[in-house]
Each structure stands twice: as structure tokens, then as C-alpha cells.
Design an enzyme around this catalytic site. Sequence first.
Site: not given
Ligand code: PLP
Ligand code: COI
Length: 339
Positions: A80, A183
Site C-alpha cells: 500500500r 495513505k
Molecule cells: N481508513 C483510514 C483513513 C485510515 O487511516 C486507516 C488506517 O490505516 C484505515 C482506514 C484502516 O486501515 P488498516 O486496517 O489498513 O490500518
Molecule cells: C492506523 O490505523 O494505522 C492508522 O494509521 C490510523 C492513524 C491515522 C491514527
Amino acid sequence: MEKLDWKNLPFGYIKTDFNIRCLYKDGKWGKPEVSSSEYIDIHIAATALHYGQEAFEGLKAYMGKDGRIRVFRWEENAKRMISSANGVKMAPVPVELFREAMLKVIELNKKFVPPYGSGATLYIRPLLYGSGAEVGVNPAKEYTFLMFVTPVGPYFKGGIKPVNMLICRDFDRAAPLGTGTFKVGGNYAASLRAIISAREGGYANIIFLDAREKKYIDECGPANFFAIKDNTYITPKSESILNSITNMSLIQIAESLGMKTERRQVPVEELSSFAEAGACGTAAVISPIAKIFDPSNNKVYEYCKDGEPGKESMKLYNKLVAIQCGDEEDSFGWVTIVD
Ligand code: PLP
Ligand code: COI
């Protein structure tokens, strides 16, 4: 190291011993270097500072009962980060370099991995930014990749305690053809007005709607949204949300538990038909939602009436956490033992 109160750690920054840095220059990545400084020296015209040319990741290391340290699906984070780098025209970090930095930063900060059963974990934060100077709007020619770690507790206060969310109709986080699927820091800056307004109203976080029509659920602050009804796990499909690795995993876990799964547009009105709702992500893990308030019609959607998380959400949570910390066999092949 001062004694840390592992059971009561906030989701915040705590200084650890070392971080890793690596520079991209003249078209190639250099060697990762270990630093004990919490600071970086940065060019005053670096593209990260002026034009937001940066991306980050978030993953966790978990201490098992067996004393071994595990990381969850790190390759997905590495991939990602490559996608995010391409999204804002940065030099991507090769998966192997990501891996090397991750193993090193965990090894060097082993004493900060919270103990098994404490509810805390070691949060790993990879960061990539344009460190080369530009004044016109151009991609930088030089990049810096760094990785630090910090021990954290649950993102939403109370951990698995249900929280209240506010539907956002005044602000958008990302546009449909914008950078919402990456991200990148700009998305988080763009979300701040909404998050602060939610917190000021006493809500744990905000639910963004699709920016084009404001009809469908997008995501929940820094986490994806999911809901459950009729033995089905439902989660939004949208062109402006971050594809959550936790959510992808929960879809597979739900299927393994005999649930149906749907990834599709979720209209706001459908909120009234769900039995359970929640936010999911690395930081949030699963945060069950007690109530959602929609200010456009003063409607309150209520789940967990007794203040307890729903049964299905708990099943998903327990299974996910058991895999992550090694209590349960990792039949999906998601876990890497790093130490
Ligand atoms: N959506 C956003 C905007 C996020 O910042 C995150 C965190 O990473 C997620 C969703 C959840 O993604 P993940 O499960 O890969 O951490
Ligand atoms: C995560 O869930 O790892 C995130 O990056 C969320 C963070 C922006 C607090």
C-alpha cells in the site's frame, strides 16, 4: 527507560530508543541507517513541507504468550505504501527495504513491545516524504524513508467499548478522483475540521459520506466502516476510501465463521436496518458503534443499547486479535514471527 503503565497506554507518541532512515538520491535508495534522534533535518524547500508530498503507514507488532513477537500482514502495508507513493509521484520504497527497516526497528526497540495480555501493542510508523527542494509544483528528486515505533493502547478510549459517531455533511475528506485511496498526509489534514467538530460535540469520531452525492457511507475517521445484519458483514465500496487491511482480513474471518459478506455502496438510510455497526483499522482494531447521529434530519441510529458490543462484532474481534497475538493458529498465513 521509565516504567510504562502498559495497561493504560494512550494511542500517542512515546519515545523509543532507535528509528531507521534511508535516503533516495540520484535515482536509487541508499542503505538504511539507525538513528537515536527523534528529529530530522529537512530542507526548507522540501516538497513534503510545501506540497504535502508524503505518505505513511501504520502496522503493529504483538507479543505472544510464547514470548515471540509477531507482525500482521506487513507485506500489505509495504504494497500500500508503494501505491501511495505512486499516487503522489514519489519514489516507492521496495518491499525488501520496507522489510529490512521493519525487522531492524523492532529488534532495536524490543523492550518497548508491550507484554502479552496488556491490551497494548507496538505501533510501527513507516513514513516516506519528498525531501528534495522544489519551488514549482513538481515531484522531488530526493526522498527520505523512515520508520519509528511507539507503544500504544487502543485508539478509541475504552478499547472495545462502543463509541458514538457523527455523520459529516459539512466537510469532505477526499474527492472521488482525488487521493482518498492513498495513505497520504493531506487526507488527514483535510479530515481535521470534521474530526474536531465531532469531538466538540462529544462524539468519538466522524463518519464521512461520499463526496459526490452525500448518499453513501465512506469511512469513519481513520478507520473503515462495517455493519452486520442477517448474518452478513457489509462494508462500503467507494472510490475515495483507504482500503483497510484490517477490513480485508475481517471479510475473510467473517466468511470463515460462516457469514456472508458484501462490499458495496451503503446508503445512509440503510443504517436503520443494521443490527451492529463498527469501525475497523490497525489503530482502531474493532471499535463497535453505539450510536450514529445524522444532523441533517436529527436521526439517531442505535446499536448496542445496553452499552455492550454486539455478539458478531465480538466474535470477529476475538478471532482477529487471537490470530494477531498467536493465541490461535494462523490458518490464513497473515502473521510473521520476527523475534
Ligand atoms: N481508513 C483510514 C483513513 C485510515 O487511516 C486507516 C488506517 O490505516 C484505515 C482506514 C484502516 O486501515 P488498516 O486496517 O489498513 O490500518
Ligand atoms: C492506523 O490505523 O494505522 C492508522 O494509521 C490510523 C492513524 C491515522 C491514527
